[in-house]
Design an enzyme around this catalytic site. Sequence first.
Site, PDB file in Angstrom:
ATOM      1  N   PHE A 321      43.356  39.541  35.470  1.00 26.03           N
ATOM      2  CA  PHE A 321      44.549  39.714  36.311  1.00 26.03           C
ATOM      3  C   PHE A 321      44.126  40.300  37.663  1.00 26.03           C
ATOM      4  O   PHE A 321      44.647  41.306  38.129  1.00 26.03           O
ATOM      5  CB  PHE A 321      45.580  40.625  35.637  1.00 26.03           C
ATOM      6  CG  PHE A 321      45.924  40.252  34.212  1.00 26.03           C
ATOM      7  CD1 PHE A 321      46.899  39.304  33.956  1.00 26.03           C
ATOM      8  CD2 PHE A 321      45.265  40.837  33.154  1.00 26.03           C
ATOM      9  CE1 PHE A 321      47.218  38.959  32.641  1.00 26.03           C
ATOM     10  CE2 PHE A 321      45.571  40.505  31.845  1.00 26.03           C
ATOM     11  CZ  PHE A 321      46.556  39.553  31.580  1.00 26.03           C
ATOM     12  N   GLU A 342      42.080  35.096  37.600  1.00 34.46           N
ATOM     13  CA  GLU A 342      43.420  35.163  38.168  1.00 34.46           C
ATOM     14  C   GLU A 342      44.087  33.793  38.019  1.00 34.46           C
ATOM     15  O   GLU A 342      43.471  32.766  38.318  1.00 34.46           O
ATOM     16  CB  GLU A 342      43.363  35.579  39.643  1.00 34.46           C
ATOM     17  CG  GLU A 342      44.650  35.443  40.421  1.00 34.46           C
ATOM     18  CD  GLU A 342      45.820  36.184  39.804  1.00 34.46           C
ATOM     19  OE1 GLU A 342      46.918  35.602  39.764  1.00 34.46           O
ATOM     20  OE2 GLU A 342      45.636  37.347  39.364  1.00 34.46           O
ATOM     21  N   ASP A 384      44.490  44.611  35.012  1.00 38.94           N
ATOM     22  CA  ASP A 384      45.684  45.124  35.687  1.00 38.94           C
ATOM     23  C   ASP A 384      46.801  44.099  35.488  1.00 38.94           C
ATOM     24  O   ASP A 384      47.163  43.363  36.403  1.00 38.94           O
ATOM     25  CB  ASP A 384      45.386  45.335  37.180  1.00 38.94           C
ATOM     26  CG  ASP A 384      46.556  45.969  37.928  1.00 38.94           C
ATOM     27  OD1 ASP A 384      47.568  46.312  37.285  1.00 38.94           O
ATOM     28  OD2 ASP A 384      46.461  46.096  39.165  1.00 38.94           O
ATOM     29  N   CYS A 410      51.612  49.214  34.994  1.00 38.95           N
ATOM     30  CA  CYS A 410      52.826  49.670  35.685  1.00 38.95           C
ATOM     31  C   CYS A 410      53.966  49.925  34.705  1.00 38.95           C
ATOM     32  O   CYS A 410      55.052  50.314  35.122  1.00 38.95           O
ATOM     33  CB  CYS A 410      53.258  48.637  36.735  1.00 38.95           C
ATOM     34  SG  CYS A 410      53.631  47.009  36.049  1.00 38.95           S
TER      35      CYS A 410
END
Length: 457
Positions: A321, A342, A384, A410
């Site tokens: 990611f 990605e 991430d 997050c």
Amino acid sequence: MPQGTRPAGKPDRRDKPSRPKLAPRPEILHIENLAVGGAGVARLADRTVVFVPGTAPGERVEAEVDRNTRPARGRLLRVIEASPDRVEPACLHADACGGCDFMHLSQHAQEAAHAEIVRSAVAHATGETPPAIQVHGAPEPLGYRTRARLYVRGERGRVRIGYRAPGSHALVATPACIVLASSIAGALDEIPTVLAGSSGDGDVQIARGAGGRLVVDVTWRGEIAPAAWASIDRRVAEGAWAGARVRMEGAKTPAVFGDPRPMLEGADGAPLVIAAGSFAQSSDRGAILLARRVAELARAEVDAPRDGANEKANGHVLELFAGSGTLSILLARGAASFVAVESDEGAARSARENLAARDLPGKVVVSDADAYPIPPRVEVVVLDPPRAGAEGATAAIAASRVHRIVYVACDPATLARDLGVLVRAGFELTHLETVELFPQTSHVETVARLVRRRGAR
């Protein structure tokens, strides 16, 4: 069987009486703690859990409680006994706008709440007491956002801009926003002028582009006025904006003006390009703080000095990611080999450009990071993922020979879920840190470091 009939003796769900809806009513509540998402948690006399936004731990409040939701929701009516951590919001729009849901708390209380939410979630998921949480405070509690997403609506020739109300799609028009950096704050005045005469609504991302000038990324549902297209073109041609991209609902390709890619200062001090419309942290300073800490935690010895002998200590590194490479530029520098994965082609192109600009070795692969097989020689994985977490990647890492993991998240809930899998697979959680990238809000960035226990694989 004819429509509307059913076999004899078979119950029909429509025969079951529905439970009557309970009208919301005022209750006196004691706020115990804060939940993921920022709402205060209280319990009614029958132990029913109630979430009450805009409250602080330890407060006694009066709230209108709606028992028809699960969990029950409370609307704050008044604070009877305020917490010492309660402060007067610095923004006049804080109650109506859904953006800064922690602005009624002191900075210390915000940090403590974030840390406790993360600690509790991880402890529950892993069944272990996590290491003491290190808190990285916000470099700037206000005026920190160098990137933001705004909501725009055009009706009867007038265009308004702002944010969505809490739990709603309703627009809260804000003439000013005190968490926006001065370099992009002018967009609140400029974008309604540019889009005047348009009808419909859309999301607008604003950031700094080449030369520190504004870049605008618009996703629009409806019609954009002909004069608006000309206004965008003129601003880019005259150099007021670095670039713009407009995606109309149903269109296959966006309209592009100039260079719409955001630019920020990388963690190594050199410029870093971000793909138009793709994710980047909300502030330049916050992104630098995060990238440097991730690189430190990825090293074989976290506290080892940065010297030539240690440059290759990371071994073979895989980043999942990877986005546009905000973490990659430091991870690649300290690795024997480096591969970034990605799924977005535009972001992958930017990552390659950022590595090439620094003459750094490394390969950027366009693939689904959550389904990417872990090569046997990989020693370190940095990931991430988006808010949904990385269930697939976590399972692959658990089954691999990887020695170290740095997980950036997050969302505390999905982070905790994935850490639980890794801990049960034989990894030890050595570091758990919160990074205040979103001050004034319930959002928090978390960094976790894990190492494989001896003999686990």
